[in-house]
Design a protein around this motif. Structure first.
Motif, PDB file in Angstrom:
ATOM      1  N   UNK A  80       0.825  -1.216   0.000  1.00  0.00           N
ATOM      2  CA  UNK A  80       0.000   0.000   0.000  1.00  0.00           C
ATOM      3  C   UNK A  80       0.856   1.260   0.000  1.00  0.00           C
ATOM      4  N   UNK A  81       1.936   1.233   0.784  1.00  0.00           N
ATOM      5  CA  UNK A  81       2.823   2.389   0.853  1.00  0.00           C
ATOM      6  C   UNK A  81       3.502   2.656  -0.486  1.00  0.00           C
ATOM      7  N   UNK A  82       3.720   1.597  -1.265  1.00  0.00           N
ATOM      8  CA  UNK A  82       4.394   1.735  -2.557  1.00  0.00           C
ATOM      9  C   UNK A  82       3.467   2.262  -3.659  1.00  0.00           C
ATOM     10  N   UNK A  83       2.193   2.428  -3.362  1.00  0.00           N
ATOM     11  CA  UNK A  83       1.253   2.937  -4.362  1.00  0.00           C
ATOM     12  C   UNK A  83       1.530   4.397  -4.714  1.00  0.00           C
ATOM     13  N   UNK A  84       2.220   5.108  -3.823  1.00  0.00           N
ATOM     14  CA  UNK A  84       2.560   6.517  -4.036  1.00  0.00           C
ATOM     15  C   UNK A  84       1.315   7.346  -4.362  1.00  0.00           C
ATOM     16  N   UNK A  85       0.329   7.233  -3.494  1.00  0.00           N
ATOM     17  CA  UNK A  85      -0.948   7.913  -3.720  1.00  0.00           C
ATOM     18  C   UNK A  85      -0.828   9.429  -3.632  1.00  0.00           C
ATOM     19  N   UNK A  86       0.197   9.902  -2.939  1.00  0.00           N
ATOM     20  CA  UNK A  86       0.331  11.348  -2.779  1.00  0.00           C
ATOM     21  C   UNK A  86       0.723  12.049  -4.073  1.00  0.00           C
ATOM     22  N   UNK A  87       1.092  11.290  -5.103  1.00  0.00           N
ATOM     23  CA  UNK A  87       1.434  11.878  -6.390  1.00  0.00           C
ATOM     24  C   UNK A  87       0.210  12.018  -7.307  1.00  0.00           C
ATOM     25  N   UNK A  88      -0.938  11.554  -6.842  1.00  0.00           N
ATOM     26  CA  UNK A  88      -2.163  11.604  -7.650  1.00  0.00           C
ATOM     27  C   UNK A  88      -3.160  12.568  -7.036  1.00  0.00           C
ATOM     28  N   UNK A  89      -4.106  13.043  -7.854  1.00  0.00           N
ATOM     29  CA  UNK A  89      -5.213  13.794  -7.273  1.00  0.00           C
ATOM     30  C   UNK A  89      -6.011  12.846  -6.389  1.00  0.00           C
ATOM     31  N   UNK A  90      -6.740  13.395  -5.440  1.00  0.00           N
ATOM     32  CA  UNK A  90      -7.369  12.579  -4.393  1.00  0.00           C
ATOM     33  C   UNK A  90      -8.332  11.535  -4.951  1.00  0.00           C
ATOM     34  N   UNK A  91      -9.126  11.923  -5.925  1.00  0.00           N
ATOM     35  CA  UNK A  91     -10.108  10.975  -6.469  1.00  0.00           C
ATOM     36  C   UNK A  91      -9.414   9.804  -7.161  1.00  0.00           C
ATOM     37  N   UNK A  92      -8.380  10.091  -7.967  1.00  0.00           N
ATOM     38  CA  UNK A  92      -7.636   9.024  -8.644  1.00  0.00           C
ATOM     39  C   UNK A  92      -6.911   8.147  -7.636  1.00  0.00           C
ATOM     40  N   UNK A  93      -6.394   8.773  -6.573  1.00  0.00           N
ATOM     41  CA  UNK A  93      -5.677   8.024  -5.544  1.00  0.00           C
ATOM     42  C   UNK A  93      -6.610   7.056  -4.827  1.00  0.00           C
ATOM     43  N   UNK A  94      -7.816   7.505  -4.511  1.00  0.00           N
ATOM     44  CA  UNK A  94      -8.769   6.642  -3.821  1.00  0.00           C
ATOM     45  C   UNK A  94      -9.182   5.477  -4.711  1.00  0.00           C
ATOM     46  N   UNK A  95      -9.418   5.753  -5.984  1.00  0.00           N
ATOM     47  CA  UNK A  95      -9.768   4.666  -6.908  1.00  0.00           C
ATOM     48  C   UNK A  95      -8.624   3.659  -7.005  1.00  0.00           C
ATOM     49  N   UNK A  96      -7.390   4.152  -7.036  1.00  0.00           N
ATOM     50  CA  UNK A  96      -6.237   3.256  -7.104  1.00  0.00           C
ATOM     51  C   UNK A  96      -6.159   2.377  -5.868  1.00  0.00           C
TER      52      UNK A  96
END
Length: 215
Positions: A80-96
């Protein structure tokens, strides 16, 4: 003069390799039969070790089970930490994140069976593990930051509890897969057919987005 003393490094590597084999064999055995049904002699045979070595490294079957649980949770939390969600907009990050959770459960069915087994024991092994608490806090913090970012971007509702959101994401994936056999009979459709799995993933994403998003 050449040093003829035996280096401890090969022995250390051998010990580490043996423990890895034991952990891998234990994971399969616990996932297949649960803590109660798992047999140490089967684990020893599969690990090409012996029972004495297992007790030497892990003290007991209970401790070995705890280590396997810790490793299972560590694997998913690290991924999960390797998903790098902070590099995406919030909506795309949540979907990922939703997509990742679904795929992880599909690709790692032993994780679900290990969690089921621990729930039968009322999480008494996880209670002893500080590692589990540390990893979980880090994950909740990551989801919390994602939600805060979504609020700032104007796409997420304010006041959503990251723990409740994580439980919901896990639940809508977890329940479907743990009940796939009975569900396929009750609802008269093959829940594990490729088109059914894709349909479910789409439904899961829509469900979470409707829960979190403003529109």
């Amino acid at each position: 003069m050449e040093d003829t003393k035996t280096s401890p490094k090969p022995r250390v590597r051998d010990a580490e390799a043996t423990q890895k084999r034991i952990m891998a064999a234990a994971k399969k055995e616990f996932a297949r039969n649960g803590l109660g049904g798992a047999r140490v002699d089967v684990i020893a045979e599969q690990a090409k070790a012996n029972k004495r070595m297992i007790y030497h490294y892990f003290e007991s079957k209970e401790t070995l089970f705890q280590r396997v649980l810790e490793e299972a949770y560590s694997d998913i939390r690290s991924a999960e930490q390797k998903l790098q969600l902070d590099h995406l907009d919030a909506r795309s990050a949540l979907e990922k994140l939703v997509r990742f959770t679904w795929k992880y459960y599909l690709d790692n069915p032993e994780f679900i069976t290990l969690v089921n087994s621990e729930n039968l024991h009322k999480a008494k092994h996880l209670k002893k593990s500080e590692l589990i608490h540390t990893m979980s806090r880090r994950f909740v913090s990551m989801v919390g930051e994602l939600l805060e970012r979504g609020v700032k971007e104007g796409v997420f509702r304010d006041g959503i509890d990251p723990v409740q959101l994580n439980i919901t994401i896990a639940a809508i994936n977890y329940y479907y897969l743990t009940n796939r056999f009975t569900g396929s009979i009750v609802f008269e459709r093959n829940l594990m057919a490729p088109e059914a799995l894709e349909e479910r993933l789409t439904f899961n994403i829509e469900t979470i987005m409707r829960l979190v998003c403003k529109d």
